[in-house]
Design a protein around this motif. Structure first.
Motif, PDB file in Angstrom:
ATOM      1  N   GLY A 249       2.732   7.477  -4.921  1.00  0.00           N
ATOM      2  CA  GLY A 249       1.459   8.022  -4.461  1.00  0.00           C
ATOM      3  C   GLY A 249       0.483   6.941  -4.063  1.00  0.00           C
ATOM      4  O   GLY A 249      -0.210   7.062  -3.046  1.00  0.00           O
ATOM      5  N   GLY A 250       0.423   5.861  -4.842  1.00  0.00           N
ATOM      6  CA  GLY A 250      -0.469   4.759  -4.507  1.00  0.00           C
ATOM      7  C   GLY A 250      -0.086   4.080  -3.207  1.00  0.00           C
ATOM      8  O   GLY A 250      -0.953   3.746  -2.389  1.00  0.00           O
ATOM      9  N   ALA A 251       1.209   3.868  -2.987  1.00  0.00           N
ATOM     10  CA  ALA A 251       1.662   3.244  -1.747  1.00  0.00           C
ATOM     11  C   ALA A 251       1.371   4.125  -0.538  1.00  0.00           C
ATOM     12  O   ALA A 251       0.906   3.648   0.508  1.00  0.00           O
ATOM     13  CB  ALA A 251       3.160   2.950  -1.841  1.00  0.00           C
ATOM     14  N   LEU A 252       1.622   5.416  -0.685  1.00  0.00           N
ATOM     15  CA  LEU A 252       1.358   6.346   0.416  1.00  0.00           C
ATOM     16  C   LEU A 252      -0.144   6.448   0.689  1.00  0.00           C
ATOM     17  O   LEU A 252      -0.573   6.482   1.850  1.00  0.00           O
ATOM     18  CB  LEU A 252       1.932   7.718   0.070  1.00  0.00           C
ATOM     19  CG  LEU A 252       2.188   8.684   1.228  1.00  0.00           C
ATOM     20  CD1 LEU A 252       3.234   8.114   2.173  1.00  0.00           C
ATOM     21  CD2 LEU A 252       2.647  10.039   0.699  1.00  0.00           C
ATOM     22  N   GLY A 253      -0.951   6.478  -0.374  1.00  0.00           N
ATOM     23  CA  GLY A 253      -2.396   6.529  -0.201  1.00  0.00           C
ATOM     24  C   GLY A 253      -2.945   5.268   0.438  1.00  0.00           C
ATOM     25  O   GLY A 253      -3.856   5.326   1.282  1.00  0.00           O
ATOM     26  N   ALA A 254      -2.398   4.105   0.074  1.00  0.00           N
ATOM     27  CA  ALA A 254      -2.830   2.846   0.689  1.00  0.00           C
ATOM     28  C   ALA A 254      -2.491   2.820   2.168  1.00  0.00           C
ATOM     29  O   ALA A 254      -3.283   2.349   2.991  1.00  0.00           O
ATOM     30  CB  ALA A 254      -2.172   1.675  -0.034  1.00  0.00           C
ATOM     31  N   GLY A 255      -1.302   3.337   2.520  1.00  0.00           N
ATOM     32  CA  GLY A 255      -0.942   3.402   3.925  1.00  0.00           C
ATOM     33  C   GLY A 255      -1.868   4.305   4.717  1.00  0.00           C
ATOM     34  O   GLY A 255      -2.275   3.970   5.835  1.00  0.00           O
ATOM     35  N   LEU A 413      -3.663   0.849  -8.879  1.00  0.00           N
ATOM     36  CA  LEU A 413      -3.206  -0.539  -8.861  1.00  0.00           C
ATOM     37  C   LEU A 413      -2.286  -0.801  -7.673  1.00  0.00           C
ATOM     38  O   LEU A 413      -2.387  -1.841  -7.010  1.00  0.00           O
ATOM     39  CB  LEU A 413      -2.487  -0.864 -10.170  1.00  0.00           C
ATOM     40  CG  LEU A 413      -3.358  -0.877 -11.433  1.00  0.00           C
ATOM     41  CD1 LEU A 413      -2.496  -1.075 -12.672  1.00  0.00           C
ATOM     42  CD2 LEU A 413      -4.414  -1.977 -11.342  1.00  0.00           C
ATOM     43  N   THR A 414      -1.385   0.127  -7.392  1.00  0.00           N
ATOM     44  CA  THR A 414      -0.487  -0.038  -6.253  1.00  0.00           C
ATOM     45  C   THR A 414      -1.268  -0.069  -4.949  1.00  0.00           C
ATOM     46  O   THR A 414      -1.005  -0.898  -4.055  1.00  0.00           O
ATOM     47  CB  THR A 414       0.535   1.112  -6.203  1.00  0.00           C
ATOM     48  OG1 THR A 414       1.246   1.174  -7.436  1.00  0.00           O
ATOM     49  CG2 THR A 414       1.521   0.917  -5.066  1.00  0.00           C
ATOM     50  N   SER A 415      -2.253   0.814  -4.826  1.00  0.00           N
ATOM     51  CA  SER A 415      -3.063   0.859  -3.613  1.00  0.00           C
ATOM     52  C   SER A 415      -3.869  -0.422  -3.432  1.00  0.00           C
ATOM     53  O   SER A 415      -3.980  -0.950  -2.314  1.00  0.00           O
ATOM     54  CB  SER A 415      -3.995   2.074  -3.667  1.00  0.00           C
ATOM     55  OG  SER A 415      -4.787   2.152  -2.503  1.00  0.00           O
TER      56      SER A 415
END
Length: 466
Positions: A249-255, A413-415
């Motif tokens: 979710g964090g990676a997709l949200g950052a993208g 954190l991922t974002s």
């Protein structure tokens, strides 16, 4: 002077002070403003539901009703973009960036360009037009701008001077009334709206949330946004789901946020020669793409996505690629420039992501959808406390408190590792710069020496204002 005399004199002065209209007028006006935010939020919510229902009826009518979005959606997008730019400037997009930008402005006339009753009216009407056209938008972000606009308007009437605190209070009241989540409204004001939060705003924010919440409860009653879903992880596979939903979710949200900020800057440069014409063309093109995605998904990506997210929370698995279709429709709706928020669509994307991950891992769909919402929403807005509290209040899932908190933190954190700038704060820079440029242009026109001779403004221009 005898002590008894001094005491009676102090009491007389205090009675006079408490009976003074100058003391009570600002408080009464502020309380009325907070109640008005609750009433407007409930009316906005009901009208938004009606707009979506009308879109569904129009597209379901007749043998070729499913082709109606190919005409209605682009036309609605184009009309909304035209009206926003021509008659209601600064009503475009979510509304949260405008409220953030207004907190950094020092002049009341500059703040009124972003937060006024005229802008608030246009925001409501054009968001409803977008929902009637099938746009993948929400009403919650616009409610923030509407709440802040109402609060600033009543503050001017009541002679209150705490503009920054009142913007916080109006924004928090808007979120609290829109979702029926009072705690989330307070946390949102502290974490997202006010990165430099003043402790003296505590009373304003709390009072506004209480009064707007009471008004909303009086009309809508007690409810949880997505119903009740009390479930927590009970196996190693479900705890693994917490990690997967948070990171994915964090990676997709950052993208989503990174691409939106990057493409948004390019679009603004492209629009400069002919802003009105190109805005309408862009909106129409995005509307056509949203219509095609909606038809390909069987109509699932039109509107806020509330029904799909609620179904997933209740345990109904969503199509495996629904989250990608909804994400693309939400992204196109956002960059089109029409008024509308991303709160509700983001929750639908997160629920779809969690549902797909839950199916892949063989876990509870309810738990997976809840964790997916937490991870993706925290990744988009980079506000983990807001994501955790708002989803906890919307689902009433107290058994999954630690899991929701973990997914929110991992998403954040991922974002942050992939995208340094939060979405709303990045978007607020363009509104802040535009307001300052307009203010300087008006000052130059007002000064005859610069207007007639063409002399340059002697004040230095900061890079951040560009």
């Amino acid at each position: 002077m005898p002590p008894l005399y001094r005491k009676s004199k102090i009491l007389r002065r205090s009675r006079i002070l408490w009976a003074s209209p100058a003391l009570w007028r600002p408080r009464l006006v502020f309380w009325c403003g907070a109640l008005a935010i609750g009433l407007v939020s409930v009316a906005f919510a009901k009208l938004a539901d009606l707009a979506q229902h009308l879109f569904g009826r129009v597209t379901a009518a007749g043998p070729h009703g499913d082709l109606v979005p190919l005409l209605l959606t682009p036309a609605g997008f184009a009309l909304s973009a035209y009206l926003a730019l021509r008659f209601f400037p600064n009503s475009q997009g979510s509304g949260i960036p405008q409220a953030i930008a207004a907190r950094h402005l020092h002049e009341d006339r500059d703040r009124q360009r972003l937060l006024s009753l005229k802008v608030a009216f246009g925001k409501v009407m054009l968001t409803l037009l977008g929902l009637f056209s099938g746009a993948s938008i929400g009403r919650e972000g616009p409610t923030v701008q509407v709440g802040a606009s109402i609060m600033l308007a009543v503050a001017r009437f009541g002679g209150m001077a705490q503009a920054r605190g009142l913007i916080l209070a109006g924004s928090a009241a808007g979120i609290a009334a829109a979702f029926n989540t009072p705690l989330a409204g307070i946390v949102f004001a502290i974490e997202e709206m006010g990165r430099a939060y003043e402790a003296r705003s505590n009373g304003l924010v709390l009072t506004a949330v209480i009064l707007s919440g009471l008004a909303a409860l009086g009309l809508s009653g007690t409810y949880t946004y997505f119903g009740l879903a009390s479930i927590g992880p009970g196996s190693a596979r479900e705890w693994l789901l917490v990690v997967v939903c948070g990171v994915a979710g964090g990676a997709l949200g950052a993208g989503f946020s990174g691409f939106a900020l990057s493409l948004g800057r390019r679009i603004r440069r492209w629009m400069q020669p002919l802003p009105l014409r190109r805005s309408v063309l862009l909106a129409a093109g995005c509307g056509l793409a949203v219509a095609l995605i909606g038809l390909a998904s069987g109509g699932a990506t039109f509107g806020t996505g509330y029904e799909q997210a609620r179904g997933a929370i209740e345990g109904q698995a969503l199509p495996p690629f629904f989250f990608l279709e909804k994400l693309l429709a939400s992204f196109l709706s956002m960059i089109s420039g029409i008024p509308g928020g991303i709160f509700a669509p983001s929750l639908a994307v997160g629920a779809g992501l969690g549902s797909s991950l839950g199916l892949a891992l063989g876990t509870s769909i309810t738990l997976a959808a809840t964790l997916g919402m937490a991870g993706y929403f925290a990744g988009v807005v980079q506000a983990p406390m807001t994501a955790f509290v708002i989803i906890l209040e919307m689902t009433g899932n107290h058994d999954g408190v630690i899991a929701i908190m973990g997914a929110s933190m991992l998403g954040y954190l991922t974002s942050r590792l992939l995208q340094a700038e939060p979405l709303y704060h990045g978007l607020s820079r363009s509104f802040l710069a535009a307001a300052m440029r307009q203010s300087r242009a008006e000052e130059q026109e007002a000064r005859p020496d610069t207007a007639e001779t063409g002399a340059e403004d002697p004040r230095p221009v900061k890079k951040s204002d560009a």
